[in-house]
Design a protein around this motif. Structure first.
Motif, mmCIF file in Angstrom:
data_model
loop_
_atom_site.group_PDB
_atom_site.id
_atom_site.type_symbol
_atom_site.label_atom_id
_atom_site.label_comp_id
_atom_site.label_asym_id
_atom_site.label_seq_id
_atom_site.Cartn_x
_atom_site.Cartn_y
_atom_site.Cartn_z
ATOM 1 N N UNK B 91 10.609 -7.280 -11.442
ATOM 2 C CA UNK B 91 11.868 -7.083 -12.180
ATOM 3 C C UNK B 91 11.974 -5.713 -12.840
ATOM 4 N N UNK B 92 10.807 -5.194 -13.261
ATOM 5 C CA UNK B 92 10.837 -3.946 -14.018
ATOM 6 C C UNK B 92 10.947 -2.710 -13.122
ATOM 7 N N UNK B 93 10.913 -2.933 -11.803
ATOM 8 C CA UNK B 93 10.983 -1.794 -10.867
ATOM 9 C C UNK B 93 12.267 -1.865 -10.057
ATOM 10 N N UNK B 94 12.785 -0.702 -9.678
ATOM 11 C CA UNK B 94 13.961 -0.725 -8.799
ATOM 12 C C UNK B 94 13.512 -0.946 -7.352
ATOM 13 N N UNK B 95 14.495 -0.997 -6.455
ATOM 14 C CA UNK B 95 14.206 -1.317 -5.050
ATOM 15 C C UNK B 95 13.165 -0.344 -4.481
ATOM 16 N N UNK B 96 13.390 0.938 -4.715
ATOM 17 C CA UNK B 96 12.478 1.949 -4.177
ATOM 18 C C UNK B 96 11.064 1.775 -4.724
ATOM 19 N N UNK B 97 10.972 1.562 -6.041
ATOM 20 C CA UNK B 97 9.637 1.407 -6.660
ATOM 21 C C UNK B 97 8.938 0.146 -6.150
ATOM 22 N N UNK B 98 9.722 -0.920 -5.896
ATOM 23 C CA UNK B 98 9.137 -2.150 -5.370
ATOM 24 C C UNK B 98 8.488 -1.920 -4.021
ATOM 25 N N UNK B 99 9.202 -1.202 -3.155
ATOM 26 C CA UNK B 99 8.675 -0.975 -1.793
ATOM 27 C C UNK B 99 7.548 0.068 -1.834
ATOM 28 N N UNK B 100 7.677 0.984 -2.776
ATOM 29 C CA UNK B 100 6.681 2.058 -2.914
ATOM 30 C C UNK B 100 5.337 1.540 -3.463
ATOM 31 N N UNK B 101 5.419 0.458 -4.227
ATOM 32 C CA UNK B 101 4.255 -0.023 -4.965
ATOM 33 C C UNK B 101 2.975 -0.201 -4.122
ATOM 34 N N UNK B 102 3.033 -0.942 -2.983
ATOM 35 C CA UNK B 102 1.787 -1.096 -2.207
ATOM 36 C C UNK B 102 1.234 0.246 -1.725
ATOM 37 N N UNK B 103 2.128 1.192 -1.406
ATOM 38 C CA UNK B 103 1.674 2.514 -0.958
ATOM 39 C C UNK B 103 0.945 3.242 -2.087
ATOM 40 N N UNK B 104 1.533 3.153 -3.293
ATOM 41 C CA UNK B 104 0.901 3.819 -4.452
ATOM 42 C C UNK B 104 -0.485 3.245 -4.719
ATOM 43 N N UNK B 105 -0.624 1.943 -4.503
ATOM 44 C CA UNK B 105 -1.895 1.297 -4.821
ATOM 45 C C UNK B 105 -2.954 1.515 -3.738
ATOM 46 N N UNK B 108 -3.184 6.819 0.883
ATOM 47 C CA UNK B 108 -3.535 8.160 0.407
ATOM 48 C C UNK B 108 -2.478 9.170 0.816
ATOM 49 N N UNK B 109 -1.277 8.684 1.078
ATOM 50 C CA UNK B 109 -0.189 9.576 1.504
ATOM 51 C C UNK B 109 0.292 10.411 0.326
ATOM 52 N N UNK B 110 0.940 11.544 0.650
ATOM 53 C CA UNK B 110 1.533 12.349 -0.430
ATOM 54 C C UNK B 110 2.811 11.654 -0.893
ATOM 55 N N UNK B 111 3.342 12.108 -2.017
ATOM 56 C CA UNK B 111 4.526 11.450 -2.562
ATOM 57 C C UNK B 111 5.702 11.517 -1.584
ATOM 58 N N UNK B 112 5.869 12.667 -0.929
ATOM 59 C CA UNK B 112 6.976 12.826 0.028
ATOM 60 C C UNK B 112 6.809 11.865 1.202
ATOM 61 N N UNK B 113 5.560 11.780 1.690
ATOM 62 C CA UNK B 113 5.306 10.882 2.828
ATOM 63 C C UNK B 113 5.571 9.425 2.446
ATOM 64 N N UNK B 114 5.173 9.098 1.222
ATOM 65 C CA UNK B 114 5.402 7.722 0.754
ATOM 66 C C UNK B 114 6.906 7.424 0.715
ATOM 67 N N UNK B 115 7.680 8.368 0.166
ATOM 68 C CA UNK B 115 9.124 8.151 0.063
ATOM 69 C C UNK B 115 9.759 8.055 1.451
ATOM 70 N N UNK B 116 9.239 8.845 2.370
ATOM 71 C CA UNK B 116 9.748 8.771 3.756
ATOM 72 C C UNK B 116 9.516 7.382 4.338
ATOM 73 N N UNK B 117 8.300 6.896 4.094
ATOM 74 C CA UNK B 117 7.938 5.575 4.610
ATOM 75 C C UNK B 117 8.811 4.482 3.969
ATOM 76 N N UNK B 118 9.044 4.608 2.666
ATOM 77 C CA UNK B 118 9.881 3.633 1.952
ATOM 78 C C UNK B 118 11.285 3.630 2.545
#
Lengths: 309, 250
Positions: B91-105, B108-118
């Motif tokens: 609930x505390x995360x928006x759509x992007x942060x929700x999908x991004x979460x497993x990648x962040x955890x 080892x992708x860079x932030x740009x690569x993670x956002x691309x994947x999301x």
């Protein structure tokens, strides 16, 4: 030598006046003594509350259940200190929780402290009315009441209500909406991820909050004391400096850190193991506040015994 | 492929799963069907390692998970995607942060690569321009799609879905079903879907396990359902007038 009738009447009146004045002074001293020993009386009050609460808890739940719950709580705490998946994520979460749980409580804490400090000053001044005691003792009494008991303990109890219910209900909702299960399935340790930042954030920020409360309380007392004319600004300031023992502040900070740990861990425990639906979330929230308060009161007594006596 | 054999799970004295055995095949949508309370969700939670079975074994491509600690299952869990019944979005995360979460955890992708994947995953589930909306601001169908995007963002080998189209209108439910089947074929995942929605069964049921009162009563494909003479299955599948009519016509 026999006294004249008029002289005898004058002596009787003088004797009555002296006795009346002596009685007044005695009453004032007793009142002042009672007010001055308020902290000690509070301790006895706490003990009574603890006994009543323990009695109720033991009456309602099975003793074995309590022991099992305590064991579960200890395992839960052990889990909190496991290595987190990503340290960088953990730092961000701690900062977020400092803002959510700590920073958002600043106004509330300062507001309450200002008014309580003001009331403590007015009550102390009222009890000292007409007594031989110097007026700077108003500042002295206010400082000690705020520093030793009000800010660390009473504010922590208030925070147990505000923050404790927030933590328990948010974790409880996460549990019943399967968000905690989602973390587990992903391979994230939900205790480390969700509870650890809350505990760390509160243990870091609560001492700051309590310091703000102490300043707020003393400033509230100074404002009310000087505005009401009960003492001058110089008398109050002299009182808050009089016989200051720095260890009392250290004692208050030690208490605060422990209370912060209790609030965060006990509330998280109750929220984390919520079962059922919305109704259970409410119950967990209530349990979190009750148990946090009881633990704070018991540990306050134990810590006071250990550190001050 | 996931193989389960003689799974028994009990809560206190009540046995919920009674010696269930089945093989969930890779690259196929494997459906677990049954009435409410038949043990579908318990079976799914056993597969996910959230419940420990009393006996039996669960094998993920050669890795037996029964009796393994969370620590030992960590590697496997990174290969699992899960779509919960209510979406279970944070609930505390928006759509992007929700999908991004497993990648962040875990990546080892860079932030740009993670956002691309999301963005790729959100596009794959037909969601665009919703990145900054919170779960409370999107519809039930969108929540399910975000949950699917989150589940596939780490390219999992196994995808689990617990009643993915419950509470959705028939049109959106079919969209979700088709999306799950497409993703399964595209990535060659082993997909396990819990459902009691007969439309889903007839739409995407490539391999079906029917559970009744905790027992494996029937297994087959959607084509087999029509010809099956299993009384329990017939009673369950053809309980509505619509399906009775379809059966009569077929």
């Amino acid at each position: 030598m026999p006294s004249k009738p008029g002289q005898s009447q004058e002596l009787t009146t003088a004797h009555e006046l002296i006795s009346k004045e002596a009685s007044n002074v005695k009453t004032r001293n007793v009142v002042f003594f009672v007010a001055f020993k308020l902290i000690s009386v509070l301790k006895i009050g706490y003990l009574l509350i603890v006994v009543v609460n323990l009695h109720l808890i033991l009456y309602k739940t099975h003793a074995m259940g309590l022991i099992a719950s305590f064991g579960k709580y200890l395992l839960f705490i052990a889990d909190v200190f496991r290595k987190p998946e990503r340290r960088s994520v953990m730092y961000k979460l701690v900062v977020k929780e400092v803002y959510e749980l700590g920073f958002k409580s600043v106004l509330f804490v300062v507001f309450v402290s200002l008014f309580v400090g003001a009331v403590v000053t007015l009550q102390t001044a009222a009890n000292m009315e007409g007594s031989w005691m110097p007026r700077y003792l108003i500042g002295y009494a206010t400082r000690d009441a705020i520093l030793l008991e009000f800010s660390p303990t009473i504010i922590s109890l208030l925070l147990a209500g505000k923050i404790g219910s927030n933590i328990a209900s948010s974790l409880g909702t996460m549990r019943v909406t399967e968000q905690i299960d989602a973390l587990e399935v992903m391979g994230v340790n939900p205790v480390t991820y969700l509870v650890r930042p809350k505990i760390f954030a509160l243990m870091f920020f609560n001492p700051l909050l309590i310091c703000m409360s102490m300043f707020g309380g003393v400033i509230g007392g100074w404002i009310s004391g000087t505005l009401s004319g009960e003492c001058t600004s110089a008398e109050f300031i002299s009182g808050i400096q009089y016989d200051f023992v720095p260890f009392k502040a250290v004692y208050a900070i030690i208490k605060t850190i422990l209370f912060a740990f209790i609030i965060a861990s006990v509330s998280s425990f109750h929220g984390f193991f919520t079962k059922g639906g919305a109704l259970e979330v409410g119950r967990s929230s209530t349990r979190a506040v009750v148990f946090s308060s009881v633990f704070i009161i018991v540990s306050n007594y134990i810590l006071t015994q250990l550190l001050l006596n | 492929m996931i193989e389960i054999k003689n799974i028994v799970k009990a809560f206190a004295t009540k046995e919920v799963l009674k010696e269930v055995s089945f093989t969930f095949e890779q690259g196929k949508t494997n459906l677990v069907i049954g009435q409410s309370g038949s043990g579908k969700t318990v079976l799914l939670k056993c597969l996910l390692g959230l419940h420990e079975p009393e006996s039996g074994f669960i094998n993920f491509d050669g890795l037996d998970i029964v009796g393994k600690s969370n620590k030992n299952l960590k590697g496997l869990r990174k290969q699992i995607g899960m779509v919960f019944q209510g979406g279970a979005l944070f609930d505390s995360m928006n759509v992007e942060q929700n999908v991004l979460y497993p990648l962040q955890m875990f990546s080892k992708l860079s932030k740009e690569e993670m956002l691309q994947r999301v963005n790729f995953c959100l596009k794959r589930v037909n969601l665009e321009n919703v990145n900054h909306l919170f779960p409370s601001e999107i519809s039930g169908g969108m929540k399910k799609r975000v949950a699917i995007a989150r589940a596939i963002v780490l390219n999992p080998k196994y995808l689990f879905c617990d009643e993915p189209n419950s509470g959705l209108d028939p049109y959106t439910a079919t969209l979700i079903d088709n999306l799950l089947q497409e993703i399964t074929h595209e990535y060659g995942m082993t997909t396990v879907i819990n459902t009691h929605d007969m439309n889903s069964v007839m739409e995407i049921g490539e391999k079906i396990l029917f559970i009744k009162e905790g027992r494996n009563v029937w297994e087959g494909t959607k084509a087999d359902i029509i010809t099956s003479e299993n009384q329990h299955l017939q009673g369950f599948v053809f309980s509505s007038e619509l399906f009775k009519t379809i059966k009569r016509k077929s």
